[in-house]
Design a protein around this motif. Sequence first.
Motif, PDB file in Angstrom:
ATOM      1  N   ASP A 166       0.615  -1.018  -0.133  1.00 24.94           N
ATOM      2  CA  ASP A 166      -0.055  -0.070   0.059  1.00 24.94           C
ATOM      3  C   ASP A 166       0.895   1.260   0.099  1.00 24.94           C
ATOM      4  O   ASP A 166       0.722   2.293  -0.766  1.00 24.94           O
ATOM      5  CB  ASP A 166      -1.008   0.025   1.359  1.00 24.94           C
ATOM      6  N   GLN A 167       1.770   1.396   0.672  1.00 24.97           N
ATOM      7  CA  GLN A 167       2.810   2.542   0.758  1.00 24.97           C
ATOM      8  C   GLN A 167       3.639   2.542  -0.333  1.00 24.97           C
ATOM      9  O   GLN A 167       3.984   3.695  -0.975  1.00 24.97           O
ATOM     10  CB  GLN A 167       3.814   2.238   2.179  1.00 24.97           C
ATOM     11  N   GLY A 168       4.263   1.512  -0.999  1.00 27.63           N
ATOM     12  CA  GLY A 168       4.972   1.363  -2.100  1.00 27.63           C
ATOM     13  C   GLY A 168       4.234   1.821  -3.231  1.00 27.63           C
ATOM     14  O   GLY A 168       4.670   2.357  -4.255  1.00 27.63           O
ATOM     15  N   SER A 169       2.882   1.875  -3.255  1.00 27.32           N
ATOM     16  CA  SER A 169       1.940   2.117  -4.629  1.00 27.32           C
ATOM     17  C   SER A 169       2.340   3.617  -4.689  1.00 27.32           C
ATOM     18  O   SER A 169       1.934   4.222  -5.769  1.00 27.32           O
ATOM     19  CB  SER A 169       0.625   1.734  -4.402  1.00 27.32           C
ATOM     20  N   HIS A 170       2.592   4.289  -3.705  1.00 24.98           N
ATOM     21  CA  HIS A 170       2.727   5.832  -3.564  1.00 24.98           C
ATOM     22  C   HIS A 170       3.951   6.207  -4.206  1.00 24.98           C
ATOM     23  O   HIS A 170       4.299   7.486  -4.280  1.00 24.98           O
ATOM     24  CB  HIS A 170       2.538   6.324  -2.296  1.00 24.98           C
ATOM     25  N   LEU A 171       4.828   5.298  -4.547  1.00 22.32           N
ATOM     26  CA  LEU A 171       6.024   5.744  -5.168  1.00 22.32           C
ATOM     27  C   LEU A 171       6.152   6.337  -6.427  1.00 22.32           C
ATOM     28  O   LEU A 171       6.799   7.184  -6.889  1.00 22.32           O
ATOM     29  CB  LEU A 171       7.238   4.347  -5.099  1.00 22.32           C
ATOM     30  N   SER A 172       5.079   6.195  -7.203  1.00 19.76           N
ATOM     31  CA  SER A 172       4.552   6.939  -8.380  1.00 19.76           C
ATOM     32  C   SER A 172       4.505   8.194  -8.356  1.00 19.76           C
ATOM     33  O   SER A 172       4.691   9.060  -9.138  1.00 19.76           O
ATOM     34  CB  SER A 172       3.184   6.201  -8.855  1.00 19.76           C
ATOM     35  N   ASP A 173       4.363   8.857  -7.038  1.00 15.42           N
ATOM     36  CA  ASP A 173       4.192  10.157  -6.653  1.00 15.42           C
ATOM     37  C   ASP A 173       5.611  10.829  -7.091  1.00 15.42           C
ATOM     38  O   ASP A 173       5.657  11.986  -7.373  1.00 15.42           O
ATOM     39  CB  ASP A 173       4.096  10.759  -5.257  1.00 15.42           C
ATOM     40  N   LEU A 174       6.613   9.945  -6.889  1.00 13.57           N
ATOM     41  CA  LEU A 174       8.205  10.492  -7.282  1.00 13.57           C
ATOM     42  C   LEU A 174       8.403  10.761  -8.831  1.00 13.57           C
ATOM     43  O   LEU A 174       9.230  11.282  -9.111  1.00 13.57           O
ATOM     44  CB  LEU A 174       9.001   9.504  -6.815  1.00 13.57           C
ATOM     45  N   VAL A 175       7.448  10.111  -9.672  1.00 19.75           N
ATOM     46  CA  VAL A 175       7.575  10.561 -11.179  1.00 19.75           C
ATOM     47  C   VAL A 175       6.386  11.660 -11.247  1.00 19.75           C
ATOM     48  O   VAL A 175       6.812  12.657 -11.927  1.00 19.75           O
ATOM     49  CB  VAL A 175       7.264   9.299 -11.811  1.00 19.75           C
ATOM     50  N   GLY A 176       5.096  11.202 -11.268  1.00 22.75           N
ATOM     51  CA  GLY A 176       4.118  12.218 -11.480  1.00 22.75           C
ATOM     52  C   GLY A 176       4.268  13.136 -12.585  1.00 22.75           C
ATOM     53  O   GLY A 176       4.473  12.737 -13.743  1.00 22.75           O
ATOM     54  N   ALA A 177       3.819  14.299 -12.286  1.00 16.18           N
ATOM     55  CA  ALA A 177       4.122  15.450 -13.514  1.00 16.18           C
ATOM     56  C   ALA A 177       5.425  16.137 -13.293  1.00 16.18           C
ATOM     57  O   ALA A 177       5.311  17.253 -13.831  1.00 16.18           O
ATOM     58  CB  ALA A 177       2.801  16.414 -13.171  1.00 16.18           C
ATOM     59  N   ARG A 178       6.550  15.586 -12.818  1.00 14.91           N
ATOM     60  CA  ARG A 178       7.666  16.203 -12.539  1.00 14.91           C
ATOM     61  C   ARG A 178       8.424  16.384 -13.990  1.00 14.91           C
ATOM     62  O   ARG A 178       8.423  15.532 -15.073  1.00 14.91           O
ATOM     63  CB  ARG A 178       8.816  14.989 -12.148  1.00 14.91           C
ATOM     64  N   PRO A 179       9.127  17.296 -14.051  1.00 18.56           N
ATOM     65  CA  PRO A 179       9.829  17.617 -15.433  1.00 18.56           C
ATOM     66  C   PRO A 179      11.060  16.566 -15.706  1.00 18.56           C
ATOM     67  O   PRO A 179      11.612  16.221 -14.727  1.00 18.56           O
ATOM     68  CB  PRO A 179      10.344  18.917 -15.512  1.00 18.56           C
ATOM     69  N   TRP A 180      11.189  16.138 -16.913  1.00 20.35           N
ATOM     70  CA  TRP A 180      12.189  15.095 -17.104  1.00 20.35           C
ATOM     71  C   TRP A 180      12.990  15.677 -18.289  1.00 20.35           C
ATOM     72  O   TRP A 180      13.466  15.035 -19.477  1.00 20.35           O
ATOM     73  CB  TRP A 180      11.621  13.755 -17.556  1.00 20.35           C
ATOM     74  N   ARG A 181      13.581  16.983 -18.342  1.00 16.13           N
ATOM     75  CA  ARG A 181      14.160  17.770 -19.189  1.00 16.13           C
ATOM     76  C   ARG A 181      15.585  18.516 -18.660  1.00 16.13           C
ATOM     77  O   ARG A 181      15.030  19.156 -17.291  1.00 16.13           O
ATOM     78  CB  ARG A 181      13.567  18.445 -20.129  1.00 16.13           C
TER      79      ARG A 181
END
Length: 224
Positions: A83-98
């Motif tokens: 359950d807690q690990g499923s929130h690791l996606s917040d580390l990607v989210g809408a963050r910039p990747w440039r």
Amino acid sequence: MAGAASSAAAAPRAADGRVPGRRGLATRARLLDCAAAMLETTPYRELTVTDVAREAGTSPATFYQYFVDMETAMLALAEQVADQGSHLSDLVGARPWRGAAGWHSAESLVDGFLTFWQAHQPVLRVVDLLTEEGDQRFRRARVRMLNAITRALAGAVEEAQTRAGRSAEVEPMAMAGALVSMLAHVAAHQPGFEAWEIHVADLRQAMIRLVFWGVTGPKVPRVI
């Protein structure tokens, strides 16, 4: 009405299927907390119901009110961590990747993984052990833990490829799966790398670079 039914279905249950009351839930949580803490110093195969019950200040009979056996308690812990690990996606989210911003996104992702694994290492060792032994319940918990971040990272890979005109250069889910597997494996085996005199700080830098490359391509930005 449907929401209430769904909430009841998701509530922790006793060994006989009943939903415990407030005191029962507190006892159940205390047993799980004690089991997780004891895993830091006791191998899973050596952990007994009696030991956990004693540590929790209760009896084996009480333990069996909530869990069929030790493995069932481990599965409950695995589900909590998932359950807690499923929130690791917040580390990607809408963050910039440039550019430099993307580099900092890669740093945040790597640091989040290392922190998460360090916090839950004892339970995650059991999850990996029982997954390797073929227990599908623990495999499903592990997949659920990493599914959201894998999909979020795949979205970042696809977006970066499209922006750079490199669509279909690499299958996004394949790249995301490889990166997440790398992050999980390295995070889980930090002591082993230290034994090879590979320091965690150097591993961190290597992981950041690999994540950044995997998402955006080989060029490394000038980080401000």
